[in-house]
Design a protein around this motif. Sequence first.
Motif, short mmCIF file in Angstrom:
data_model
loop_
_atom_site.label_atom_id
_atom_site.label_comp_id
_atom_site.label_asym_id
_atom_site.label_seq_id
_atom_site.Cartn_x
_atom_site.Cartn_y
_atom_site.Cartn_z
N PHE A 279 24.13 -16.10 -9.88
CA PHE A 279 23.19 -15.42 -10.90
C PHE A 279 21.77 -15.69 -10.50
O PHE A 279 21.32 -16.53 -10.31
CB PHE A 279 23.58 -15.84 -12.26
CG PHE A 279 25.28 -15.61 -12.62
CD1 PHE A 279 25.29 -14.11 -12.80
CD2 PHE A 279 26.26 -16.33 -12.65
CE1 PHE A 279 26.76 -13.89 -13.14
CE2 PHE A 279 27.52 -15.89 -12.88
CZ PHE A 279 27.65 -14.84 -13.12
N MET B 20 18.41 -12.48 -15.91
CA MET B 20 19.20 -11.36 -15.73
C MET B 20 18.11 -10.22 -15.60
O MET B 20 17.69 -10.02 -16.56
CB MET B 20 20.35 -11.38 -16.57
CG MET B 20 21.39 -10.26 -16.01
SD MET B 20 22.80 -10.11 -17.13
CE MET B 20 23.41 -11.58 -16.42
N GLU C 254 21.54 -6.66 -12.05
CA GLU C 254 22.47 -7.60 -11.76
C GLU C 254 23.43 -7.53 -13.16
O GLU C 254 24.55 -7.79 -13.16
CB GLU C 254 21.73 -9.11 -12.04
CG GLU C 254 22.67 -10.29 -12.10
CD GLU C 254 22.20 -11.50 -12.08
OE1 GLU C 254 22.60 -12.53 -11.83
OE2 GLU C 254 21.15 -11.75 -12.74
N ALA C 255 22.87 -7.05 -14.21
CA ALA C 255 23.71 -6.91 -15.33
C ALA C 255 24.79 -5.63 -15.10
O ALA C 255 25.90 -5.80 -15.46
CB ALA C 255 22.81 -6.40 -16.66
N VAL D 237 27.43 -7.29 -12.72
CA VAL D 237 28.32 -8.08 -13.70
C VAL D 237 29.24 -7.24 -14.25
O VAL D 237 30.40 -7.42 -14.40
CB VAL D 237 27.50 -8.85 -14.65
CG1 VAL D 237 28.57 -9.55 -15.68
CG2 VAL D 237 26.51 -10.06 -14.03
N TYR E 18 30.71 -20.02 -19.47
CA TYR E 18 29.65 -19.67 -18.68
C TYR E 18 29.69 -18.22 -18.34
O TYR E 18 28.78 -17.59 -18.40
CB TYR E 18 29.44 -20.62 -17.34
CG TYR E 18 28.23 -20.21 -16.76
CD1 TYR E 18 26.85 -20.47 -17.07
CD2 TYR E 18 28.19 -19.67 -15.52
CE1 TYR E 18 25.81 -20.13 -16.68
CE2 TYR E 18 27.20 -19.09 -14.67
CZ TYR E 18 26.05 -19.66 -15.27
OH TYR E 18 24.64 -19.25 -14.55
N LEU E 19 30.69 -17.77 -17.61
CA LEU E 19 30.86 -16.26 -17.44
C LEU E 19 31.06 -15.48 -18.65
O LEU E 19 30.44 -14.49 -18.60
CB LEU E 19 32.14 -16.02 -16.39
CG LEU E 19 32.10 -16.63 -14.99
CD1 LEU E 19 33.53 -16.44 -14.31
CD2 LEU E 19 31.01 -16.17 -14.23
N LYS F 190 27.72 -14.64 -19.46
CA LYS F 190 26.89 -14.00 -18.63
C LYS F 190 27.23 -12.50 -18.93
O LYS F 190 26.49 -11.61 -18.73
CB LYS F 190 27.15 -14.39 -17.22
CG LYS F 190 26.38 -15.63 -16.75
CD LYS F 190 24.90 -15.19 -16.96
CE LYS F 190 24.01 -16.44 -16.31
NZ LYS F 190 22.62 -15.90 -16.26
N GLU G 157 25.57 -11.29 -21.86
CA GLU G 157 24.26 -11.45 -21.71
C GLU G 157 23.97 -9.65 -20.91
O GLU G 157 23.11 -9.03 -21.20
CB GLU G 157 23.51 -12.16 -20.69
CG GLU G 157 22.20 -12.30 -20.29
CD GLU G 157 21.62 -13.33 -19.52
OE1 GLU G 157 20.37 -13.49 -19.25
OE2 GLU G 157 22.45 -14.34 -19.23
N ALA G 158 24.59 -9.55 -20.12
CA ALA G 158 24.54 -8.27 -19.31
C ALA G 158 24.92 -7.06 -20.23
O ALA G 158 24.22 -6.20 -20.18
CB ALA G 158 25.56 -8.34 -18.23
#
Length: 115
Positions: A52, A56, A60-61, A64, A96-97, A100, A103-104
Motif C-alpha cells: 500500500f 491512498m 490504488e483505491a 483494492v 487492516y485490510l 484499507k 478507505e478505498a
Amino acid sequence: MSTYITAGLALAAIGFGGRAILRRSRGLTEMLNKSLPTSGSFTNSKYYKGGFESKMSRREAGLVLGISPSATKTKIKEAHKRIMLLNHPDKGGSPYLAAKINEAKDLLESNRSVK
C-alpha cells in the motif's frame, strides 16, 4: 559413559550428513530452480502485486476494489460489498485490510454522483 559415546557418535553422524547435504545442495538448488515456476508466470494475474502507498490514490483505491477509478457509485458499492464479505474482521479477515477496503470505498465515492 557409553551414553556419551553414543551421543557423540550421533552428533558426528548428523554433522557429516549435514555436510554432505550442503555439498549436494548446489545441484538440488539448480534442479529446483528449473522445475519451479518463475515469477514471470504470474504476470498475467488479475491481482495487484504490491504494498500500500502511504496516502491512498484513486488508482490504488480502484486496484483494492478491483474496479476502475472512474466507476459509478453503484459499482463502487457492489465491489465494496463483495470484497468486504470475504475480508470482514468478524469473519476472520484482517482489520487492516478491512480498513484499507473502506478507505478505498470512501475515496472513490467522494466527488461521485449516482449514475
